[in-house]
Design a protein around this motif. Structure first.
Motif, PDB file in Angstrom:
ATOM      1  N   THR A  65       0.824  -1.200   0.000  1.00  0.00           N
ATOM      2  CA  THR A  65       0.000   0.000   0.000  1.00  0.00           C
ATOM      3  C   THR A  65       0.861   1.255   0.000  1.00  0.00           C
ATOM      4  OG1 THR A  65      -0.101   0.148   2.400  1.00  0.00           O
ATOM      5  CG2 THR A  65      -1.786  -1.212   1.314  1.00  0.00           C
ATOM      6  N   CYS A  66       0.250   2.361  -0.357  1.00  0.00           N
ATOM      7  CA  CYS A  66       0.963   3.641  -0.362  1.00  0.00           C
ATOM      8  C   CYS A  66       1.502   3.967   1.031  1.00  0.00           C
ATOM      9  CB  CYS A  66       0.030   4.756  -0.825  1.00  0.00           C
ATOM     10  SG  CYS A  66      -0.511   4.606  -2.539  1.00  0.00           S
ATOM     11  N   LYS A  67       0.679   3.735   2.037  1.00  0.00           N
ATOM     12  CA  LYS A  67       1.106   4.043   3.404  1.00  0.00           C
ATOM     13  C   LYS A  67       2.273   3.172   3.831  1.00  0.00           C
ATOM     14  CE  LYS A  67      -3.155   6.060   5.023  1.00  0.00           C
ATOM     15  NZ  LYS A  67      -4.206   6.082   6.027  1.00  0.00           N
ATOM     16  N   ALA A  68       2.251   1.901   3.444  1.00  0.00           N
ATOM     17  CA  ALA A  68       3.347   1.005   3.798  1.00  0.00           C
ATOM     18  C   ALA A  68       4.634   1.428   3.086  1.00  0.00           C
ATOM     19  CB  ALA A  68       2.993  -0.429   3.442  1.00  0.00           C
ATOM     20  N   GLN A  69       4.513   1.841   1.827  1.00  0.00           N
ATOM     21  CA  GLN A  69       5.687   2.295   1.083  1.00  0.00           C
ATOM     22  C   GLN A  69       6.262   3.558   1.718  1.00  0.00           C
ATOM     23  OE1 GLN A  69       4.743   2.759  -3.057  1.00  0.00           O
ATOM     24  NE2 GLN A  69       4.048   0.658  -3.262  1.00  0.00           N
ATOM     25  N   LYS A 101      10.417   5.933   5.229  1.00  0.00           N
ATOM     26  CA  LYS A 101      10.526   6.848   6.374  1.00  0.00           C
ATOM     27  C   LYS A 101      10.311   8.306   5.961  1.00  0.00           C
ATOM     28  CE  LYS A 101      13.476   3.640   8.720  1.00  0.00           C
ATOM     29  NZ  LYS A 101      14.796   3.246   9.138  1.00  0.00           N
ATOM     30  N   LEU A 102       9.250   8.528   5.185  1.00  0.00           N
ATOM     31  CA  LEU A 102       8.921   9.878   4.720  1.00  0.00           C
ATOM     32  C   LEU A 102       8.132  10.630   5.782  1.00  0.00           C
ATOM     33  CD1 LEU A 102       7.796   9.061   1.079  1.00  0.00           C
ATOM     34  CD2 LEU A 102      10.002   9.942   1.825  1.00  0.00           C
ATOM     35  N   GLY A 110       6.424  14.905   6.617  1.00  0.00           N
ATOM     36  CA  GLY A 110       6.205  16.285   6.193  1.00  0.00           C
ATOM     37  C   GLY A 110       5.814  16.419   4.730  1.00  0.00           C
ATOM     38  N   ALA A 111       6.446  17.368   4.050  1.00  0.00           N
ATOM     39  CA  ALA A 111       6.118  17.663   2.658  1.00  0.00           C
ATOM     40  C   ALA A 111       6.429  16.484   1.747  1.00  0.00           C
ATOM     41  CB  ALA A 111       6.876  18.896   2.187  1.00  0.00           C
ATOM     42  N   ALA A 112       7.497  15.752   2.037  1.00  0.00           N
ATOM     43  CA  ALA A 112       7.849  14.595   1.216  1.00  0.00           C
ATOM     44  C   ALA A 112       6.756  13.522   1.310  1.00  0.00           C
ATOM     45  CB  ALA A 112       9.185  14.014   1.650  1.00  0.00           C
ATOM     46  N   LEU A 113       6.223  13.316   2.509  1.00  0.00           N
ATOM     47  CA  LEU A 113       5.144  12.357   2.700  1.00  0.00           C
ATOM     48  C   LEU A 113       3.898  12.797   1.945  1.00  0.00           C
ATOM     49  CD1 LEU A 113       3.868   9.877   4.070  1.00  0.00           C
ATOM     50  CD2 LEU A 113       3.350  11.345   6.017  1.00  0.00           C
TER      51      LEU A 113
END
Length: 82
Positions: free
Chosen positions: A24-28, A33-34, A36-39
């Motif tokens: 999943t996107c959240k797992a990736q 380890k994203l 803030g803005a990168a996440l």
């Protein structure tokens, strides 16, 4: 006989095309380890890509109306993560 096996394999792979992502996107995002803005940027792109894949899968299945909406909603939830 080889054609039957090949056709069966292709059908099995086509059925899973909406779930082409390894996780999943959240797992990736957690794996990378994203924060803030990168996440936010990663999640936005991942959700957009998932939406395109789910819409393409719904079109391949020739879904319309409520069936398409239900399929797309579940597909996105599975792709993005809970």
């Amino acid at each position: 006989m080889k054609m039957v096996v090949l056709a069966g394999l292709m059908c099995a792979l086509a059925g899973s095309s909406a779930y082409a992502q390894s996780s999943t996107c959240k797992a990736q995002a957690a794996e990378k380890k994203l924060a803030g803005a990168a996440l936010n940027s990663f999640m936005k792109k991942c959700e957009t890509d998932a939406q395109k894949a789910c819409n393409a899968s719904a079109a391949d299945r020739k879904l319309a109306g409520a069936a398409k909406a239900s399929f797309t909603k579940k597909c996105l939830t599975d792709a993005v993560g809970a």
